[in-house]
Design a protein around this motif. Sequence first.
Motif, PDB file in Angstrom:
ATOM      1  N   UNK A 177      21.273  14.641 -27.048  1.00  0.00           N
ATOM      2  CA  UNK A 177      21.229  13.367 -26.329  1.00  0.00           C
ATOM      3  C   UNK A 177      20.701  12.253 -27.231  1.00  0.00           C
ATOM      4  N   UNK A 178      19.633  12.524 -27.961  1.00  0.00           N
ATOM      5  CA  UNK A 178      19.080  11.515 -28.876  1.00  0.00           C
ATOM      6  C   UNK A 178      20.075  11.173 -29.978  1.00  0.00           C
ATOM      7  N   UNK A 179      20.801  12.195 -30.454  1.00  0.00           N
ATOM      8  CA  UNK A 179      21.811  11.944 -31.465  1.00  0.00           C
ATOM      9  C   UNK A 179      22.921  11.045 -30.963  1.00  0.00           C
ATOM     10  N   UNK A 180      23.356  11.263 -29.715  1.00  0.00           N
ATOM     11  CA  UNK A 180      24.372  10.399 -29.120  1.00  0.00           C
ATOM     12  C   UNK A 180      23.866   8.972 -28.972  1.00  0.00           C
ATOM     13  N   UNK A 181      22.622   8.828 -28.543  1.00  0.00           N
ATOM     14  CA  UNK A 181      22.060   7.490 -28.388  1.00  0.00           C
ATOM     15  C   UNK A 181      21.990   6.770 -29.738  1.00  0.00           C
ATOM     16  N   UNK A 182      21.607   7.519 -30.781  1.00  0.00           N
ATOM     17  CA  UNK A 182      21.550   6.921 -32.119  1.00  0.00           C
ATOM     18  C   UNK A 182      22.944   6.509 -32.588  1.00  0.00           C
ATOM     19  N   UNK A 183      23.940   7.352 -32.306  1.00  0.00           N
ATOM     20  CA  UNK A 183      25.315   7.032 -32.703  1.00  0.00           C
ATOM     21  C   UNK A 183      25.817   5.801 -31.963  1.00  0.00           C
ATOM     22  N   UNK A 184      25.508   5.703 -30.672  1.00  0.00           N
ATOM     23  CA  UNK A 184      25.922   4.536 -29.886  1.00  0.00           C
ATOM     24  C   UNK A 184      25.261   3.270 -30.430  1.00  0.00           C
ATOM     25  N   UNK A 185      23.968   3.364 -30.735  1.00  0.00           N
ATOM     26  CA  UNK A 185      23.242   2.198 -31.257  1.00  0.00           C
ATOM     27  C   UNK A 185      23.816   1.749 -32.596  1.00  0.00           C
ATOM     28  N   UNK A 186      24.082   2.706 -33.482  1.00  0.00           N
ATOM     29  CA  UNK A 186      24.674   2.368 -34.783  1.00  0.00           C
ATOM     30  C   UNK A 186      26.058   1.746 -34.617  1.00  0.00           C
ATOM     31  N   UNK A 187      26.828   2.270 -33.674  1.00  0.00           N
ATOM     32  CA  UNK A 187      28.162   1.725 -33.425  1.00  0.00           C
ATOM     33  C   UNK A 187      28.084   0.283 -32.940  1.00  0.00           C
ATOM     34  N   UNK A 188      27.149   0.023 -32.052  1.00  0.00           N
ATOM     35  CA  UNK A 188      26.976  -1.343 -31.538  1.00  0.00           C
ATOM     36  C   UNK A 188      26.536  -2.279 -32.651  1.00  0.00           C
ATOM     37  N   UNK A 189      25.624  -1.820 -33.498  1.00  0.00           N
ATOM     38  CA  UNK A 189      25.166  -2.640 -34.623  1.00  0.00           C
ATOM     39  C   UNK A 189      26.327  -2.968 -35.554  1.00  0.00           C
ATOM     40  N   UNK A 190      27.168  -1.957 -35.828  1.00  0.00           N
ATOM     41  CA  UNK A 190      28.313  -2.177 -36.709  1.00  0.00           C
ATOM     42  C   UNK A 190      29.337  -3.129 -36.090  1.00  0.00           C
ATOM     43  N   UNK A 191      29.375  -3.180 -34.754  1.00  0.00           N
ATOM     44  CA  UNK A 191      30.385  -3.978 -34.055  1.00  0.00           C
ATOM     45  C   UNK A 191      29.919  -5.384 -33.719  1.00  0.00           C
ATOM     46  N   UNK A 192      28.618  -5.658 -33.867  1.00  0.00           N
ATOM     47  CA  UNK A 192      28.084  -6.947 -33.434  1.00  0.00           C
ATOM     48  C   UNK A 192      28.756  -8.110 -34.127  1.00  0.00           C
TER      49      UNK A 192
END
Length: 293
Positions: A177-192
């Motif tokens: 779950x923490x890994x998924x949250x980290x992946x989502x956060x990184x994806x959002x940062x890359x997409x900002x």
Amino acid sequence: MANWLIEPLSFEFMRQAIATAVMVGVLCSVVGSYLIVQRMALLGDAIAHSVLPGLAIAFFLGVDILVGAFISGTISTFVVAWIQSQSRVKIDAALGLVYSGFFALGVTLITLLRSKLDLNSFLFGDILGVTSADALRTFIITIIVLLLVKLFYKELLFYTFDPLGAQAIGLPGNFIHCGLMAAITLTIIASMQAVGVVLVVSLLIGPGITAYLLVKELHLMMGLGAIIAVIASVSGLYISYYLNVPSGPAIVLVVSGLFLLALLFSPSQGILTQAGTANRSTKILRQMKQWRR
């Protein structure tokens, strides 16, 4: 036609923008598929709005603003999980409260710290302003996230569809779950920088749900969603170039348009195709009744 396609590519900023848009589109489609399957699309919106305090503080301290965004987004997910575990508040209510609170905190910090942070570019995106360093950062994030998804695909698949069963056989549910949250956060940062905080949830969810209407398997959903995201991202940039409109909203409008087409004309789940199938079935039943008589 060839000149129409080639002309934007003669500019360095367009080449970098298209390369970044392709990477972001693929990344958002893969990560967003897990959010869609888990029915947690609002989580992406919550994290996207929660990165703003980290941006403001990092900019004030003179450190990389993306590091601040990652820390702030990660903290927000832990706050949501803590509220859910310590009270009877449902996750949707916790998400709404946390993301609005973090977003308000970010706006307040920008004002109090007298930050010169360009708020509009982070809210609505500025992909045409992507530098080589930005493109390289996006490339690194994309490779890391996609590689981890590939390595742990079976575990993620099991956890996504049956979290209790995954924990029962010994899989580290909290770690996944923490890994998924980290992946989502990184994806959002890359997409900002591509579409901005306000619109990033559309790119994160839109291609995935469009593919969801067309295929059934998760890996096919990821692959088709990536293709749809790439088409939408490149088309949006061309629309932005020729019509002189903001690139982020243009990309999101193309994503929304493709979803609408799938919603109407999907062979298995389209509104119009299902209506046609129902009419044909009704006619066949009537003919069979007449034949029996």
